[in-house]
Design an enzyme around this catalytic site. Structure first.
Site, PDB file in Angstrom:
ATOM      1  N   GLY A 148       6.257  49.629  28.218  1.00  0.00           N
ATOM      2  CA  GLY A 148       7.214  48.724  27.615  1.00  0.00           C
ATOM      3  C   GLY A 148       8.596  49.346  27.579  1.00  0.00           C
ATOM      4  O   GLY A 148       8.770  50.556  27.758  1.00  0.00           O
ATOM      5  N   CYS A 149       9.598  48.512  27.330  1.00  0.00           N
ATOM      6  CA  CYS A 149      10.981  48.979  27.368  1.00  0.00           C
ATOM      7  C   CYS A 149      11.300  49.916  26.200  1.00  0.00           C
ATOM      8  O   CYS A 149      11.803  51.026  26.412  1.00  0.00           O
ATOM      9  CB  CYS A 149      11.935  47.796  27.408  1.00  0.00           C
ATOM     10  SG  CYS A 149      11.601  46.505  26.182  1.00  0.00           S
ATOM     11  N   TYR A 150      11.004  49.494  24.979  1.00  0.00           N
ATOM     12  CA  TYR A 150      11.240  50.384  23.845  1.00  0.00           C
ATOM     13  C   TYR A 150      10.454  51.695  23.975  1.00  0.00           C
ATOM     14  O   TYR A 150      11.020  52.783  23.803  1.00  0.00           O
ATOM     15  CB  TYR A 150      10.872  49.693  22.531  1.00  0.00           C
ATOM     16  CG  TYR A 150      11.825  48.637  22.052  1.00  0.00           C
ATOM     17  CD1 TYR A 150      13.180  48.911  21.851  1.00  0.00           C
ATOM     18  CD2 TYR A 150      11.377  47.354  21.754  1.00  0.00           C
ATOM     19  CE1 TYR A 150      14.051  47.932  21.388  1.00  0.00           C
ATOM     20  CE2 TYR A 150      12.236  46.366  21.292  1.00  0.00           C
ATOM     21  CZ  TYR A 150      13.566  46.657  21.114  1.00  0.00           C
ATOM     22  OH  TYR A 150      14.424  45.686  20.654  1.00  0.00           O
ATOM     23  N   THR A 152       9.472  53.309  26.536  1.00  0.00           N
ATOM     24  CA  THR A 152      10.045  54.177  27.563  1.00  0.00           C
ATOM     25  C   THR A 152      11.207  54.979  27.004  1.00  0.00           C
ATOM     26  O   THR A 152      11.265  56.214  27.148  1.00  0.00           O
ATOM     27  CB  THR A 152      10.513  53.343  28.769  1.00  0.00           C
ATOM     28  OG1 THR A 152       9.375  52.760  29.413  1.00  0.00           O
ATOM     29  CG2 THR A 152      11.267  54.199  29.776  1.00  0.00           C
ATOM     30  N   SER A 153      12.143  54.299  26.366  1.00  0.00           N
ATOM     31  CA  SER A 153      13.318  54.999  25.843  1.00  0.00           C
ATOM     32  C   SER A 153      12.931  56.001  24.763  1.00  0.00           C
ATOM     33  O   SER A 153      13.512  57.092  24.674  1.00  0.00           O
ATOM     34  CB  SER A 153      14.328  53.989  25.288  1.00  0.00           C
ATOM     35  OG  SER A 153      13.805  53.298  24.163  1.00  0.00           O
TER      36      SER A 153
END
Length: 345
Positions: A148-150, A152-153
């Site tokens: 997911g995007c969150y 990953t960061s």
């Protein structure tokens, strides 16, 4: 040329996959599907692709997808991916799945946060596709669960500290902000211009579905269970994620030491850029790219470390990371088709 299918390509992630793969030197897009746009030309749905692709959207028909492709990206909603992925694997196709259906290894956790899982036998096999942490597993995989995007960061931001047991994992607080494209392309009141412009709000507080994924990955890095306080926010911008992570240091470290730790950890990573001491990331500087930019600061007064990590949510948080995973699975150069610099301004 590798024949590639994109299943569920009518959203923002889908069009980014098409854009990236059109410029990939070793790939031919042979099948693109959409339930709501079946029969329509791709460039009629995405005018930005006019003159670059002469295909129409196919309906989601498993046999047709298998016949037309060697490699499959599934960009379907949660629950929809698990209905088709087993058939692709059974037919000998490699799959990168961009939904959450195979990210969580514990079926009970998945079902607590999402819904009933219909192919739990694949959860142990699926490799979590964050190359900077699990590169060799991705190389050997036939099914990759694109992160997911969150998560990953956040995982890239915290990995150097957790891998070296330098923070109290129980103290983790994570504050993230995302552009509106993270909510998808479908029409909804909360995504309307007048609802988002000039506003800024938290959502999914203590309940966001990325929470167990974040905890699973951070727990693997720490070597023990981890629980976090995670609060996402909606930014009035098209794209980008900025995550600020706070944790207590287990021993005093100044900013120079922390910056050196991060620089050494990511020295060989082409898509992670660690800022020099005194500089912090801006989502503007990763927009349109596969980069993750990270800055780190020691707060000596409180004994805490503050990490700021930025990515493009549609790219490193979704489509370009999926292409990065495909490159590894195919034993190609990891940056093949991904060498574009960020857009600026």
């Amino acid at each position: 040329m590798l024949k590639v299918a994109i299943v569920g390509a009518s959203g923002y992630t889908g069009v980014e996959l098409i854009r990236l793969l059109l410029n990939h030197p070793q790939v031919e897009i042979t099948c693109v599907t959409s339930r709501q746009n079946a029969g329509a030309s791709i460039d009629s749905v995405f005018p930005s692709l006019a003159g670059r692709i002469d295909l129409t959207f196919d309906p989601v028909d498993v046999d047709t997808i298998i016949r037309k492709s060697d490699f499959v990206f599934t960009a379907l909603p949660h629950k929809a991916a698990m209905a088709v992925v087993p058939a692709f694997l059974h037919a000998g196709k490699k799959v990168v799945d961009l939904s959450a259906d195979y990210r969580l290894h514990d079926v009970d956790v998945y079902e607590a946060w999402y819904d009933k899982h219909t192919s739990p036998e694949l959860l142990d096999e699926a490799v979590y596709g964050l190359p900077e942490l699990y590169r060799q597993q991705v190389v050997d995989a036939r099914l990759v669960a694109n992160p997911g995007c969150y998560p990953t960061s956040i995982a890239l931001g915290l990995a150097p500290l957790l891998e070296n047991n330098l923070i109290d994992a129980a103290s983790l607080i994570i504050d993230s902000k995302s552009g509106t494209s993270g909510a998808g392309r479908s029409a909804k009141v909360g995504s309307l211009y007048c609802e988002v412009n000039e506003g800024f709000k938290a959502y999914g507080v203590a309940s966001h579905r990325h929470t167990p994924e974040i905890e699973q990955t951070l727990g693997q890095l720490a070597g023990k269970p981890v629980q976090v306080s995670f609060t996402p926010h909606l930014l009035p911008v098209n794209r980008g994620i900025l995550s600020t992570c706070y944790a207590s240091l287990v021993q005093p470290m100044d900013t120079a030491q922390l910056q050196q730790l991060y620089a050494q950890r990511y020295a060989g990573e082409i898509f992670v850029r660690v800022h020099p001491q005194g500089e912090l990331p801006n989502i503007l500087h990763v927009r349109g790219s596969n980069y993750c930019n990270i800055g780190v600061v020691s707060d000596k007064r409180t004994g805490r470390v503050i990490i700021v990590s930025v990515i493009d949510n549609l790219l490193k948080g979704a489509a370009s990371q999926a292409v990065q995973n495909m490159n590894l699975m195919q034993a190609w150069s990891e940056d093949s088709g991904l060498s574009d610099l960020p857009l600026y301004p």
